[in-house]
Write an enzyme that holds these catalytic residues in place. Sequence first.
Site, PDB file in Angstrom:
ATOM      1  N   ASN A  23      -1.430   0.385   5.745  1.00 12.72           N
ATOM      2  CA  ASN A  23      -0.119  -0.272   5.736  1.00 12.72           C
ATOM      3  C   ASN A  23       0.039  -1.309   6.842  1.00 12.72           C
ATOM      4  O   ASN A  23       1.020  -2.045   6.876  1.00 12.72           O
ATOM      5  CB  ASN A  23       1.006   0.768   5.782  1.00 12.72           C
ATOM      6  CG  ASN A  23       1.097   1.531   4.467  1.00 12.72           C
ATOM      7  OD1 ASN A  23       0.481   1.138   3.473  1.00 12.72           O
ATOM      8  ND2 ASN A  23       1.840   2.621   4.461  1.00 12.72           N
ATOM      9  N   CYS A 115       8.017   3.049  -9.145  1.00 16.29           N
ATOM     10  CA  CYS A 115       6.812   3.862  -9.193  1.00 16.29           C
ATOM     11  C   CYS A 115       7.252   5.307  -9.118  1.00 16.29           C
ATOM     12  O   CYS A 115       8.456   5.584  -9.066  1.00 16.29           O
ATOM     13  CB  CYS A 115       5.845   3.488  -8.084  1.00 16.29           C
ATOM     14  SG  CYS A 115       6.407   3.944  -6.461  1.00 16.29           S
ATOM     15  N   ARG A 120      12.444   1.725  -5.945  1.00 17.47           N
ATOM     16  CA  ARG A 120      11.866   0.704  -5.076  1.00 17.47           C
ATOM     17  C   ARG A 120      12.434  -0.705  -5.276  1.00 17.47           C
ATOM     18  O   ARG A 120      11.744  -1.640  -5.693  1.00 17.47           O
ATOM     19  CB  ARG A 120      10.341   0.729  -5.192  1.00 17.47           C
ATOM     20  CG  ARG A 120       9.833   2.159  -5.130  1.00 17.47           C
ATOM     21  CD  ARG A 120       8.483   2.339  -4.604  1.00 17.47           C
ATOM     22  NE  ARG A 120       8.266   1.884  -3.250  1.00 17.47           N
ATOM     23  CZ  ARG A 120       7.094   1.992  -2.651  1.00 17.47           C
ATOM     24  NH1 ARG A 120       6.080   2.500  -3.284  1.00 17.47           N
ATOM     25  NH2 ARG A 120       6.948   1.562  -1.422  1.00 17.47           N
ATOM     26  N   ASP A 306       5.684   9.455   4.416  1.00 14.49           N
ATOM     27  CA  ASP A 306       4.297   9.458   3.938  1.00 14.49           C
ATOM     28  C   ASP A 306       3.527  10.722   4.351  1.00 14.49           C
ATOM     29  O   ASP A 306       2.370  10.881   3.961  1.00 14.49           O
ATOM     30  CB  ASP A 306       3.551   8.211   4.441  1.00 14.49           C
ATOM     31  CG  ASP A 306       4.046   6.942   3.761  1.00 14.49           C
ATOM     32  OD1 ASP A 306       4.702   7.045   2.710  1.00 14.49           O
ATOM     33  OD2 ASP A 306       3.781   5.848   4.291  1.00 14.49           O
ATOM     34  N   ARG A 398      -6.821   4.795  -3.057  1.00 16.01           N
ATOM     35  CA  ARG A 398      -5.982   3.662  -2.653  1.00 16.01           C
ATOM     36  C   ARG A 398      -5.715   3.704  -1.151  1.00 16.01           C
ATOM     37  O   ARG A 398      -5.506   2.661  -0.542  1.00 16.01           O
ATOM     38  CB  ARG A 398      -4.634   3.709  -3.386  1.00 16.01           C
ATOM     39  CG  ARG A 398      -4.718   3.344  -4.853  1.00 16.01           C
ATOM     40  CD  ARG A 398      -3.341   3.347  -5.461  1.00 16.01           C
ATOM     41  NE  ARG A 398      -2.396   2.807  -4.502  1.00 16.01           N
ATOM     42  CZ  ARG A 398      -1.158   3.250  -4.304  1.00 16.01           C
ATOM     43  NH1 ARG A 398      -0.680   4.236  -5.009  1.00 16.01           N
ATOM     44  NH2 ARG A 398      -0.390   2.699  -3.395  1.00 16.01           N
TER      45      ARG A 398
HETATM   46  N1  EPU Z   1      14.795  -0.388   0.032  1.00 16.63           N
HETATM   47  C1  EPU Z   1      15.908  -0.974  -0.499  1.00 16.63           C
HETATM   48  N2  EPU Z   1      15.882  -2.327  -0.716  1.00 16.63           N
HETATM   49  C2  EPU Z   1      14.802  -3.082  -0.438  1.00 16.63           C
HETATM   50  C3  EPU Z   1      13.647  -2.472   0.111  1.00 16.63           C
HETATM   51  C4  EPU Z   1      13.672  -1.108   0.341  1.00 16.63           C
HETATM   52  O1  EPU Z   1      16.917  -0.313  -0.765  1.00 16.63           O
HETATM   53  O2  EPU Z   1      14.853  -4.297  -0.659  1.00 16.63           O
HETATM   54  C5  EPU Z   1      14.809   1.059   0.275  1.00 16.63           C
HETATM   55  C6  EPU Z   1      13.705   1.794  -0.464  1.00 16.63           C
HETATM   56  O3  EPU Z   1      14.086   2.097  -1.797  1.00 16.63           O
HETATM   57  C7  EPU Z   1      13.528   3.030   0.383  1.00 16.63           C
HETATM   58  C8  EPU Z   1      13.744   2.494   1.793  1.00 16.63           C
HETATM   59  O4  EPU Z   1      14.486   1.281   1.638  1.00 16.63           O
HETATM   60  O5  EPU Z   1      14.552   3.937   0.066  1.00 16.63           O
HETATM   61  C9  EPU Z   1      12.512   2.236   2.611  1.00 16.63           C
HETATM   62  O6  EPU Z   1      11.602   1.427   1.880  1.00 16.63           O
HETATM   63  P1  EPU Z   1      10.668   0.361   2.589  1.00 16.63           P
HETATM   64  O7  EPU Z   1      11.064  -0.998   2.131  1.00 16.63           O
HETATM   65  O8  EPU Z   1      10.639   0.611   4.051  1.00 16.63           O
HETATM   66  O9  EPU Z   1       9.255   0.708   1.955  1.00 16.63           O
HETATM   67  P2  EPU Z   1       8.066  -0.313   1.769  1.00 16.63           P
HETATM   68  O10 EPU Z   1       8.094  -1.298   2.865  1.00 16.63           O
HETATM   69  O11 EPU Z   1       8.050  -0.811   0.381  1.00 16.63           O
HETATM   70  C10 EPU Z   1       6.280   0.939   3.216  1.00 16.63           C
HETATM   71  C11 EPU Z   1       4.949   1.606   2.973  1.00 16.63           C
HETATM   72  C12 EPU Z   1       5.155   2.910   2.208  1.00 16.63           C
HETATM   73  C13 EPU Z   1       6.089   3.801   3.035  1.00 16.63           C
HETATM   74  C14 EPU Z   1       7.402   3.076   3.303  1.00 16.63           C
HETATM   75  C15 EPU Z   1       8.350   3.862   4.193  1.00 16.63           C
HETATM   76  C16 EPU Z   1       3.413  -0.258   2.809  1.00 16.63           C
HETATM   77  C17 EPU Z   1       2.462  -1.049   1.984  1.00 16.63           C
HETATM   78  N3  EPU Z   1       4.094   0.705   2.205  1.00 16.63           N
HETATM   79  O12 EPU Z   1       6.810   0.662   1.932  1.00 16.63           O
HETATM   80  O13 EPU Z   1       3.864   3.517   2.127  1.00 16.63           O
HETATM   81  O14 EPU Z   1       6.351   4.991   2.319  1.00 16.63           O
HETATM   82  O15 EPU Z   1       7.135   1.818   3.963  1.00 16.63           O
HETATM   83  O16 EPU Z   1       7.747   4.170   5.398  1.00 16.63           O
HETATM   84  O17 EPU Z   1       3.513  -0.484   4.009  1.00 16.63           O
HETATM   85  C18 EPU Z   1       2.203   4.890   1.226  1.00 16.63           C
HETATM   86  O18 EPU Z   1       1.424   4.414   2.063  1.00 16.63           O
HETATM   87  O19 EPU Z   1       1.926   5.911   0.534  1.00 16.63           O
HETATM   88  C19 EPU Z   1       3.515   4.264   1.044  1.00 16.63           C
HETATM   89  C20 EPU Z   1       4.262   4.461  -0.048  1.00 16.63           C
END
Ligand code: EPU
Length: 419
Positions: A23, A115, A120, A306, A398
């Site tokens: 990440n 997903c 998301r 995670d 992954r």
């Molecule tokens: N959210 C919103 N609006 C947005 C974006 C996010 O409401 O525009 C919400 C999401 O639905 C969730 C929360 O905010 O409830 C946090 O989501 P975040 O955007 O932080 O997640 P992400 O950036 O898409 C990354 C990691 C995830 C990890 C999350 C939380 C990467 C590539 N992915 O996702 O990793 O779970 O932060 O820490 O960095 C994994 O590695 O298995 C994985 C899913």
Amino acid sequence: MYSLIINGGVPLHGEVPISGAKNAVLPLMAACLLTREPCVIRNVPDLSDVQFLGRILTSLGAKVRFAGDSVAIEANRIQSFADYDLVRRMRGSICLLGPLMGRLRRAEISLPGGCVIGSRPVDLHLKGMRALGAAVAIAGGYVKARAKRLVGAEVFLGGRAGPTVLGTANVMMAASLADGVTVIQSAACEPELVDLANFLNAMGARVSGAGSPTIVIEGVKQLHGAEHAAIPDRIEAATFAIAAAATRGEVTLTGARPDHFHAVLDKLQEVGARVDRREGRLTVKGTRELQPSDVTTQPYAGFPTDAQAQMMTLMTQARGISIITERIFESRFMHVSELARLGADITIEGPSAVVKGPTKLSGAPVMASDLRASAALVIGGLIARGQTRVRRIYHLDRGYERIDEKLRRLGARVKRVQE
Ligand code: EPU
């Protein structure tokens, strides 16, 4: 398709090297689009998500070369269109939005869709781009963003479930090439964002405050090539630490950063595992009698979502009732029904899972549904008596570099077989 066959009941013992953080590496690779000059990222794990982002960058016109644990990326001429067929396979590809906007002032990226862990949404990513002056629309399943110029602004990125990790990364990257100063309020504080800020600064950006809820980015005219080593994977480290405690083994994690997963180590100590951090070495030792505990997932520096599934498997071995509450993603409990197939006693009550222990797990065929759920099932298989077959391990590949090899080196009886 591959499965893992695990003959459980063997405590893990020995040393395991922790790989570079998936990440961290994904946004670092995306950030290479911000300059025409070549960049090199080191400590890159060999994972299908990383390879996949490499293919997407190639489809945008960048030259991407993997060699050992490095990737060299040169984005001399790129285009702004990221196709559905590529993006739909990896939700993380939304982190291309910020760099494309920064570099080209336009981006067309297929919406990644939901997903198994939840819907998301991307509203905060879009809010961030709009704050910098972009016109953003969703049409035909694509996010289409355009701007004549990007202008620094103050933007609040706190959402329903707290800050957004990749949303913060996107605004940091776009704002690095905007006119003027951007202030992100309620920014995500994850170590992966500090790593990204360090790389951007090595490229000539002016980012300060990363790792805190307020990040300030002074836009610059252009960025140059740079080399950077990604931080170690705190979730891989947490997973091996939990597996050590669950199997009542003793595992030393080499190359890990304990300061990046305090919340997990603290929980492990609370439930009775021994955590020893002497002379730069981190050793986790499981004890016979494990105490129950309540765990609530939170944004960094709280307990990470995670590692929630893996912790749940551990709690099936504790004497008493543990309550595990998921506050980041709404449906990240797909592992519960599969853990039940191994004999776990878990019921879901709204956002919480009630785990009654200790239960003697016994081997069974189970199906992986997402990356971290798969890790929880592998830990279940390592504890269980008899044979567990974890199907669909492409999810594991992954995010965990050669997990079967690493487990074998710790004494586990694990093999990869083709279905
Ligand atoms: N959210 C919103 N609006 C947005 C974006 C996010 O409401 O525009 C919400 C999401 O639905 C969730 C929360 O905010 O409830 C946090 O989501 P975040 O955007 O932080 O997640 P992400 O950036 O898409 C990354 C990691 C995830 C990890 C999350 C939380 C990467 C590539 N992915 O996702 O990793 O779970 O932060 O820490 O960095 C994994 O590695 O298995 C994985 C899913």
